[in-house]
Scaffold this motif. Sequence first.
Motif, PDB file in Angstrom:
ATOM      1  N   ASN A 176       0.856  -1.176   0.000  1.00 39.73           N
ATOM      2  CA  ASN A 176       0.000   0.000   0.000  1.00 39.73           C
ATOM      3  C   ASN A 176       0.896   1.231   0.000  1.00 39.73           C
TER       4      ASN A 176
ATOM      5  N   ALA B 279      -3.177  10.432  -0.810  1.00 43.86           N
ATOM      6  CA  ALA B 279      -3.625   9.449  -1.797  1.00 43.86           C
ATOM      7  C   ALA B 279      -3.164   8.080  -1.309  1.00 43.86           C
TER       8      ALA B 279
ATOM      9  N   ILE C 192      -2.812   4.249  -2.383  1.00 41.67           N
ATOM     10  CA  ILE C 192      -2.766   3.423  -3.590  1.00 41.67           C
ATOM     11  C   ILE C 192      -2.559   1.967  -3.186  1.00 41.67           C
ATOM     12  N   SER C 193      -3.466   1.112  -3.666  1.00 37.53           N
ATOM     13  CA  SER C 193      -3.423  -0.299  -3.305  1.00 37.53           C
ATOM     14  C   SER C 193      -3.455  -1.161  -4.564  1.00 37.53           C
TER      15      SER C 193
ATOM     16  N   ILE D 285      -6.062  -1.908  -9.649  1.00 38.40           N
ATOM     17  CA  ILE D 285      -5.445  -0.934  -8.743  1.00 38.40           C
ATOM     18  C   ILE D 285      -6.566  -0.070  -8.171  1.00 38.40           C
ATOM     19  N   GLU D 286      -6.413   0.361  -6.932  1.00 41.93           N
ATOM     20  CA  GLU D 286      -7.341   1.306  -6.322  1.00 41.93           C
ATOM     21  C   GLU D 286      -6.558   2.519  -5.844  1.00 41.93           C
ATOM     22  N   VAL D 287      -7.124   3.702  -6.048  1.00 40.05           N
ATOM     23  CA  VAL D 287      -6.520   4.953  -5.555  1.00 40.05           C
ATOM     24  C   VAL D 287      -7.614   5.706  -4.798  1.00 40.05           C
TER      25      VAL D 287
ATOM     26  N   LEU E 143      -0.281   7.991  -9.024  1.00 39.35           N
ATOM     27  CA  LEU E 143      -0.064   6.628  -9.502  1.00 39.35           C
ATOM     28  C   LEU E 143       0.954   6.616 -10.630  1.00 39.35           C
TER      29      LEU E 143
END
Length: 382
Positions: free
Chosen positions: A195, A223, A225-226, A245-247, A286
């Motif tokens: 993360n 932010a 980011i995962s 991806i998740e942000v 990202l």
Amino acid sequence: ARGFFMEKAMPPLASAVAGTWMRRKFLRYSDQTTLEVLRGLTRNEQLIGVLCGQYGDYGLPPAQSSFAMHAVLVKHYFKGGAFPVGGSSRIFETIAPQITRRGGAIYTNASVEKIMVRGSKAVGIVMADGCEIEADAVVSGAGAWNTFGPLLGDTVPEAAGWLKKVNNIGTSASHLSLYLGLDATAAELKLPRANYWVYPDGYDHDAHIARFLADPEAPLPLAYISFPAAKDPDFTRRYPGRSTIEVITLAPWERFAPWSDTRWKHRGDDYEALKASFTERLLEPLYRLEPQVRGHIEAQELSTPLSTAHFAGYQQGEIYGLAHTPQRFREQVLRPRTGVQGLWLTGQDVVSCGIGGALMGGILTASAMLGKNATGELLSGH
């Protein structure tokens, strides 16, 4: 923490006798803010900023959050993070058979309109379509605000006082979440099993949020980011040639409130333009940290606080229920037993936010209902 939360499940008489003693050690820390405690340990503001770097996991900056919440969170990560093999849906898929096997039923897209109360006892629920379901006990995981507010309504005069206490605590942060689907695997894109917490200039988290609240065009306060596909060893089997991806960032409800009376997927061009603007702002960190993903995004969707309100039923799209302030941990209304016979509260407002907090809320509520420590039975599968 053990004594503090254990006391919540105890019967009223036992709580009255032992409650103050069981809560005292926890309250010594929960009464202080995270910033107060850390400034008592060091004058290095940069170090404090780093130590508070995961505050987004409960959505409240150091000068406002209870140190107890921050300590519980950090301790949670001491042995590293965890990810469910097969994705988050596996949590539901594993629990659901345990419910149905014992005669329970699970309904989705089925809104509860009211909790039925006769005399001083909860006797069931009224669905949005008017269907009434009677029950010996009602357990609400809809959050304290929904339970004491819309679900009880004016059927219980005392509920107005309970709701006032909940309102005095305030809601947790609302958020934006950018979901990305990519046309290559996590291995091909060299996505990390990690993360990222990304912040703007400086180490003052409270200042970052204050600046963003005052100026919508200011840098995003954080932010997160995962990389779920990289963490899940089963992802490639289920979705060959793909990754996700998740942000995520914090977002005030007030900026989206003008569309609160509109329907999901029918909110208009201005709303879509605002979402597009935030999407570009979330892609920037990202691309800066993982530039190789540029050109590989095949699908993207941004959820807003309105999405959370729509799907989770939170009044202002808050992601973590009630705010984790020092005051929250002093509030005695946040416990499994409510002032209505047969009505029980569970979920993240009973203990703390997140999956772990909601899980422990369930264990405490089960213990209170059964009149015994349910932990051992739950862990053994009974």
